[in-house]
Every structure is written in structure tokens, then in C-alpha cells.
Design an enzyme around this catalytic site. Sequence first.
Site, PDB file in Angstrom:
ATOM      1  N   TYR A 273     -82.435  -6.006   6.846  1.00 44.88           N
ATOM      2  CA  TYR A 273     -82.355  -5.517   8.228  1.00 44.88           C
ATOM      3  C   TYR A 273     -81.077  -6.100   8.815  1.00 44.88           C
ATOM      4  O   TYR A 273     -80.895  -7.319   8.797  1.00 44.88           O
ATOM      5  CB  TYR A 273     -83.516  -6.034   9.063  1.00 44.88           C
ATOM      6  CG  TYR A 273     -84.883  -5.499   8.724  1.00 44.88           C
ATOM      7  CD1 TYR A 273     -85.624  -6.012   7.655  1.00 44.88           C
ATOM      8  CD2 TYR A 273     -85.469  -4.490   9.497  1.00 44.88           C
ATOM      9  CE1 TYR A 273     -86.900  -5.536   7.369  1.00 44.88           C
ATOM     10  CE2 TYR A 273     -86.747  -4.016   9.217  1.00 44.88           C
ATOM     11  CZ  TYR A 273     -87.453  -4.547   8.151  1.00 44.88           C
ATOM     12  OH  TYR A 273     -88.715  -4.076   7.863  1.00 44.88           O
TER      13      TYR A 273
ATOM     14  N   TYR B 215     -95.075  -9.970  10.374  1.00 51.13           N
ATOM     15  CA  TYR B 215     -94.557  -8.944   9.467  1.00 51.13           C
ATOM     16  C   TYR B 215     -95.566  -8.660   8.342  1.00 51.13           C
ATOM     17  O   TYR B 215     -95.779  -7.491   7.992  1.00 51.13           O
ATOM     18  CB  TYR B 215     -93.222  -9.402   8.866  1.00 51.13           C
ATOM     19  CG  TYR B 215     -92.466  -8.284   8.150  1.00 51.13           C
ATOM     20  CD1 TYR B 215     -92.632  -8.050   6.786  1.00 51.13           C
ATOM     21  CD2 TYR B 215     -91.582  -7.464   8.846  1.00 51.13           C
ATOM     22  CE1 TYR B 215     -91.963  -7.025   6.136  1.00 51.13           C
ATOM     23  CE2 TYR B 215     -90.893  -6.435   8.199  1.00 51.13           C
ATOM     24  CZ  TYR B 215     -91.093  -6.230   6.841  1.00 51.13           C
ATOM     25  OH  TYR B 215     -90.427  -5.202   6.201  1.00 51.13           O
TER      26      TYR B 215
ATOM     27  N   PRO C  72     -90.268   1.718  14.299  1.00 51.92           N
ATOM     28  CA  PRO C  72     -90.535   1.354  12.896  1.00 51.92           C
ATOM     29  C   PRO C  72     -89.896   0.028  12.460  1.00 51.92           C
ATOM     30  O   PRO C  72     -90.102  -0.412  11.349  1.00 51.92           O
ATOM     31  CB  PRO C  72     -89.943   2.523  12.112  1.00 51.92           C
ATOM     32  CG  PRO C  72     -89.021   3.197  13.017  1.00 51.92           C
ATOM     33  CD  PRO C  72     -89.491   2.937  14.403  1.00 51.92           C
TER      34      PRO C  72
ATOM     35  N   LYS D 225     -94.855  -1.375  11.231  1.00 51.11           N
ATOM     36  CA  LYS D 225     -96.237  -1.504  11.712  1.00 51.11           C
ATOM     37  C   LYS D 225     -96.965  -0.176  11.867  1.00 51.11           C
ATOM     38  O   LYS D 225     -98.189  -0.144  11.954  1.00 51.11           O
ATOM     39  CB  LYS D 225     -96.239  -2.218  13.074  1.00 51.11           C
ATOM     40  CG  LYS D 225     -95.815  -3.657  12.994  1.00 51.11           C
ATOM     41  CD  LYS D 225     -96.856  -4.512  12.264  1.00 51.11           C
ATOM     42  CE  LYS D 225     -96.207  -5.681  11.549  1.00 51.11           C
ATOM     43  NZ  LYS D 225     -96.404  -5.659  10.109  1.00 51.11           N
TER      44      LYS D 225
ATOM     45  N   HIS E 178     -93.269  -7.352  -2.466  1.00 50.77           N
ATOM     46  CA  HIS E 178     -92.072  -8.058  -1.977  1.00 50.77           C
ATOM     47  C   HIS E 178     -92.492  -9.368  -1.300  1.00 50.77           C
ATOM     48  O   HIS E 178     -93.342  -9.365  -0.415  1.00 50.77           O
ATOM     49  CB  HIS E 178     -91.319  -7.189  -0.956  1.00 50.77           C
ATOM     50  CG  HIS E 178     -90.411  -6.190  -1.602  1.00 50.77           C
ATOM     51  ND1 HIS E 178     -89.307  -5.682  -0.966  1.00 50.77           N
ATOM     52  CD2 HIS E 178     -90.437  -5.603  -2.835  1.00 50.77           C
ATOM     53  CE1 HIS E 178     -88.665  -4.843  -1.776  1.00 50.77           C
ATOM     54  NE2 HIS E 178     -89.346  -4.768  -2.905  1.00 50.77           N
TER      55      HIS E 178
HETATM   56  P1  FAS Z   1     -99.593  11.480  11.328  1.00 52.45           P
HETATM   57  O1  FAS Z   1     -98.722  12.008  12.426  1.00 52.45           O
HETATM   58  O2  FAS Z   1     -98.980  10.977  10.070  1.00 52.45           O
HETATM   59  O3  FAS Z   1    -100.623  12.631  10.875  1.00 52.45           O
HETATM   60  C1  FAS Z   1    -101.239  13.454  11.828  1.00 52.45           C
HETATM   61  C2  FAS Z   1    -101.691  14.726  11.136  1.00 52.45           C
HETATM   62  O4  FAS Z   1    -102.393  15.524  12.094  1.00 52.45           O
HETATM   63  C3  FAS Z   1    -100.518  15.562  10.633  1.00 52.45           C
HETATM   64  O5  FAS Z   1    -100.749  15.970   9.304  1.00 52.45           O
HETATM   65  C4  FAS Z   1    -100.484  16.749  11.590  1.00 52.45           C
HETATM   66  O6  FAS Z   1    -100.044  17.949  10.961  1.00 52.45           O
HETATM   67  C5  FAS Z   1    -101.926  16.865  12.000  1.00 52.45           C
HETATM   68  N1  FAS Z   1    -102.108  17.516  13.302  1.00 52.45           N
HETATM   69  C6  FAS Z   1    -101.351  17.362  14.406  1.00 52.45           C
HETATM   70  N2  FAS Z   1    -101.829  18.134  15.409  1.00 52.45           N
HETATM   71  C7  FAS Z   1    -102.923  18.797  14.908  1.00 52.45           C
HETATM   72  C8  FAS Z   1    -103.836  19.724  15.443  1.00 52.45           C
HETATM   73  N3  FAS Z   1    -103.716  20.146  16.703  1.00 52.45           N
HETATM   74  N4  FAS Z   1    -104.826  20.196  14.650  1.00 52.45           N
HETATM   75  C9  FAS Z   1    -104.947  19.745  13.367  1.00 52.45           C
HETATM   76  N5  FAS Z   1    -104.102  18.872  12.789  1.00 52.45           N
HETATM   77  C10 FAS Z   1    -103.105  18.393  13.566  1.00 52.45           C
HETATM   78  N6  FAS Z   1     -94.065   3.906  10.281  1.00 52.45           N
HETATM   79  C11 FAS Z   1     -93.600   2.861   9.565  1.00 52.45           C
HETATM   80  O7  FAS Z   1     -94.352   1.903   9.372  1.00 52.45           O
HETATM   81  N7  FAS Z   1     -92.318   2.874   9.055  1.00 52.45           N
HETATM   82  C12 FAS Z   1     -91.468   3.943   9.251  1.00 52.45           C
HETATM   83  O8  FAS Z   1     -90.328   3.933   8.793  1.00 52.45           O
HETATM   84  C13 FAS Z   1     -91.911   5.056   9.975  1.00 52.45           C
HETATM   85  N8  FAS Z   1     -91.106   6.152  10.166  1.00 52.45           N
HETATM   86  C14 FAS Z   1     -91.574   7.215  10.921  1.00 52.45           C
HETATM   87  C15 FAS Z   1     -90.778   8.353  11.161  1.00 52.45           C
HETATM   88  C16 FAS Z   1     -91.249   9.420  11.963  1.00 52.45           C
HETATM   89  C17 FAS Z   1     -90.385  10.641  12.209  1.00 52.45           C
HETATM   90  C18 FAS Z   1     -92.540   9.342  12.531  1.00 52.45           C
HETATM   91  C19 FAS Z   1     -93.045  10.476  13.414  1.00 52.45           C
HETATM   92  C20 FAS Z   1     -93.339   8.231  12.281  1.00 52.45           C
HETATM   93  C21 FAS Z   1     -92.870   7.162  11.471  1.00 52.45           C
HETATM   94  N9  FAS Z   1     -93.661   6.033  11.201  1.00 52.45           N
HETATM   95  C22 FAS Z   1     -93.229   4.979  10.486  1.00 52.45           C
HETATM   96  C23 FAS Z   1     -94.983   5.958  11.684  1.00 52.45           C
HETATM   97  C24 FAS Z   1     -95.842   6.758  10.739  1.00 52.45           C
HETATM   98  O9  FAS Z   1     -95.778   6.213   9.466  1.00 52.45           O
HETATM   99  C25 FAS Z   1     -97.210   6.796  11.352  1.00 52.45           C
HETATM  100  O10 FAS Z   1     -97.638   5.508  11.760  1.00 52.45           O
HETATM  101  C26 FAS Z   1     -98.228   7.412  10.436  1.00 52.45           C
HETATM  102  O11 FAS Z   1     -97.774   8.681  10.060  1.00 52.45           O
HETATM  103  C27 FAS Z   1     -99.557   7.455  11.189  1.00 52.45           C
HETATM  104  O12 FAS Z   1    -100.390   8.282  10.487  1.00 52.45           O
HETATM  105  P2  FAS Z   1    -101.422   9.252  11.264  1.00 52.45           P
HETATM  106  O13 FAS Z   1    -102.064   8.504  12.358  1.00 52.45           O
HETATM  107  O14 FAS Z   1    -102.236   9.858  10.187  1.00 52.45           O
HETATM  108  O15 FAS Z   1    -100.509  10.358  11.984  1.00 52.45           O
HETATM  109  C1  PHB Z   2     -89.038   2.342   5.008  1.00 47.55           C
HETATM  110  O1  PHB Z   2     -88.836   1.997   3.828  1.00 47.55           O
HETATM  111  O2  PHB Z   2     -89.153   3.538   5.347  1.00 47.55           O
HETATM  112  C2  PHB Z   2     -89.149   1.279   6.078  1.00 47.55           C
HETATM  113  C3  PHB Z   2     -89.266  -0.047   5.690  1.00 47.55           C
HETATM  114  C4  PHB Z   2     -89.367  -1.026   6.678  1.00 47.55           C
HETATM  115  C5  PHB Z   2     -89.343  -0.652   8.020  1.00 47.55           C
HETATM  116  C6  PHB Z   2     -89.234   0.690   8.386  1.00 47.55           C
HETATM  117  C7  PHB Z   2     -89.135   1.663   7.409  1.00 47.55           C
HETATM  118  O3  PHB Z   2     -89.430  -1.612   8.979  1.00 47.55           O
END
Ligand code: FAS
Ligand code: PHB
Length: 389
Positions: free
Chosen positions: A200, A384, A292, A296, A72
Site C-alpha cells: 500500500y 486488518y 476498500p 473490509k 499472507h
Molecule cells: P454484492 O453487491 O456483491 O451482491 C449483491 C447481489 O445482489 C448482486 O449479484 C446483484 O446483482 C444483486 N441484486 C442487486 N439488486 C437486486 C435486485 N433488485 N433483485 C435481485 N438481485 C439484486 N471489498 C474489498 O474488501 N476489497 C475490494 O477491493 C473491493 N472492491 C470493490 C469494488 C467495487 C466496484 C464494489 C462495488 C465493491 C468492492 N468491494 C471490495 C466490496 C465488495 O467486495 C462487497 O463488500 C461485496 O461484494 C459484498 O457482497 P454482497 O453483500 O453480496 O453484495
Molecule cells: C484486492 O486485491 O482487490 C484488494 C486487496 C486489498 C485491499 C483492497 C483490494 O485493501
Amino acid sequence: MRTQVVIIGAGPSGLLLSQLLHKSGVDCVVLERRDPDYVLSRIRAGVLEQGMVDMLERAGVSERMHKEGLPHDGFTIAVGDNRLRMDLKGLTGKNVMVYGQTEVTKDLMDAHDARDAEVIYDAENVTPLDFDGDNPRVTYEKDGVTHEIACDFICGCDGFHGVSRASVPDGAVTEYEKVYPFGWLGILSYVKPVDHELIYANHANGFALASMRSDILSRYYIQVPAGTDVNKWSDEAIWNELKIRLGAEAAAKMETGPSIEKSIAPLRSFVAEPLRFGRLFLAGDAGHIVPPTGAKGLNLAASDIHYLSEGLIEFYGEKSSAGVDAYSSRALARIWKAERFSWWMTTLLHQFPELGAFNAKIQQSEMDYLASSKAAQTVLAENYVGLPF
Ligand code: FAS
Ligand code: PHB
């Protein structure tokens, strides 16, 4: 059992780190408390910075992303009746890649399966121990048996609610946090995206985002008050609200359909300092969280893993601890810049009724300034697409 590095968490951070260490001959074991299906079931990030794309190429897992991902060159911001296209490519020479976190994680899982890597799923009660000395170890339980792994380093990639940061002695970590009074209700639906780029929108009813995963799978979000029960929102109510908030032009061409996933993510800004405690490191969501809005979260995990993997590879290859010693300060410098940008995008694009009419006027003036200043647009665009690692 003994290995060089134990990684706690098989999300994108943990698997990316494991893949990069393996490619440089560093032995590691990944411990994940859930099963692969659960990890893949969480619908999260959708936009990758060039830095993350480069990391996935280095990890040897970028083939499907380049085939199925959507590059994009820009996105649209709408505040009230003002719409502005942010020309990322024109302003920075860079673009972003629309490719879901679920797909990134699947590609990393497939690469681990292909080399029969040591990823232990359903590992219960994972416990990092003795990381304040030179002989750290990790215990866990699986099928009722307790196991111990001796190692040189422990990398906490276990997310915001993980065990790693919780295992750091009180007083050793400083936490900075801002919790927003709203969350994002997200839906995934097999309908054509409303536009070829993301939109957005900040409407009087609240924020909305039109995103996508492919040209037949759309991802949408609306701002809802903190604590909202997702079951109170029918698909029809969500589509109706999206049409209001994204405006008449989008509403006229919006394709609607049944949601295949519907969930609410709370919004917070959070940083833990430092990100190293002896032989234990924190990376990804284990060390920081961003709202989000600026896309980032996942991309910050990429820069953490870039610095951490470089430091560990240098430790074993060149017998130098310079990289691991510098990890926390290097990562935090970039983390705080992303925290600032994510906070700023969130304050620009959401409704804060509790802040009153003055705040609404400030938001409108921010938008007016963006629309009138290429310098202001360049600042937004360079953040961004991602600041340099
Ligand atoms: P993660 O949380 O993805 O992974 C951590 C892993 O560790 C999981 O598999 C978990 O099961 C495991 N774990 C936890 N505790 C443990 C333990 N005690 N023992 C062993 N394993 C354990 N980012 C965006 O850029 N855009 C978004 O739209 C967006 N939406 C999100 C929505 C939600 C609900 C959340 C929570 C986050 C969102 N994020 C978004 C941020 C997300 O993308 C994170 O930045 C990304 O998952 C980070 O990855 P990890 O650091 O691997 O953490
Ligand atoms: C998404 O596609 O999940 C998304 C894209 C941009 C954002 C947040 C989430 O800033």
C-alpha cells in the site's frame, strides 16, 4: 410458492447465507436479478480475514481456497520515502488469505449447483412486501410471468443499489455517509506480482496498491479523482503511474502486460441503521459500504451472515427469536469498528490536496508513529486481520 427464508441477491452475502441455512435444514430461495456470468464478472475483493475463511469452511466450500489461496503473514506500507512491513503474524498470531471474491462466489455457486438449490437468476422486479407483518412475501417476474413467494423472513443481500433498503419506509432508516473525492482505478493482468505480499503506497501523486490473485495474476489500483473516465487511462499510462507511486525498488522489478479487466470503484463510507425492519433484514453491502483500503467490504459481509444465519437457525431450531432480535445491534457494533478502521487507513494512505499541507504533515506523523511504536502497529494489525465476530 412458500419457503422459510427468501434471500434477495446471489452475491457472496446471499449465497453464503443460503449455504449455511441449507446446512442447518432451513429452506430458502435466492432471487438474483442478473445471470451467473455477470455476478462472476465483477472483480472486487481480494483479501479474506480468518473469520471469512472459517465461514467458508462451515459452509463446506473451502477446499479450493485452501488449495489455491495464498496465506499472507504481512504487507508493506509506503508513505513518501518511508516503507514499513506490517508483521501481521508476529503482531497478532494471525494472517489473511489472498483469494479473490470472484473465486469465493464461484465456489458458493458450484455448491448450490451440486445440490440443485433454488437460486433463481434473471429474476426481474423483485419486490419485498408485507415485511412489517408476520406474513411477508416477495414477488418477481421471470420470462414474462409474475411469481409470488410467501415466507417467514426476507434477507436483503442485494448490495448498495439493491431493492431491499430502498423498500424500507421513509423515516424508518437512518443513513450515515461520507463520499471521498476520489476512486480506485483497478486493473487485472496476467503478470507476476511485484512482491510476495501486498504493498500500500501513499505517494505525492496519489495512492497505489499492488495486490494479486495468484503468483501469475496481479491486481493493481491507483487513486484517481472522482468522476474519472476509465477509458482515458491506457494500460501504459497506468503501469507508468504505478511505477512512480510504488517507488524505484518496485518499479525495477515490475512486470507489465495487457489488462484483462480495468474499472473504477468510487469510494464511500456508508451505514444504514437499523439493519432490521420487521421480517426484513439487510446484510452485506445492502447495509453498509467501506472504502476498500482496509480490505473490509467482503469480510464485513461475513460477520453479518454469521450473526444472521445463527439467529435464523436458532429461530427454527430452538423456537427462539433472541438471535434475530439481536442481529442488527450485534452486526452494527462490528460494522462501525470496520468503518472506523477503513476510514483511518484511507485518510492515512490517500492524497487529499483540498486539505492542504497540514494534512500532509499529519499523514507523515502517523507514519512516523507507526514506524516507532509496536503498540500502534498492533492496533493496525489486529484490525486488518479482522476483529472477533
Ligand atoms: P454484492 O453487491 O456483491 O451482491 C449483491 C447481489 O445482489 C448482486 O449479484 C446483484 O446483482 C444483486 N441484486 C442487486 N439488486 C437486486 C435486485 N433488485 N433483485 C435481485 N438481485 C439484486 N471489498 C474489498 O474488501 N476489497 C475490494 O477491493 C473491493 N472492491 C470493490 C469494488 C467495487 C466496484 C464494489 C462495488 C465493491 C468492492 N468491494 C471490495 C466490496 C465488495 O467486495 C462487497 O463488500 C461485496 O461484494 C459484498 O457482497 P454482497 O453483500 O453480496 O453484495
Ligand atoms: C484486492 O486485491 O482487490 C484488494 C486487496 C486489498 C485491499 C483492497 C483490494 O485493501
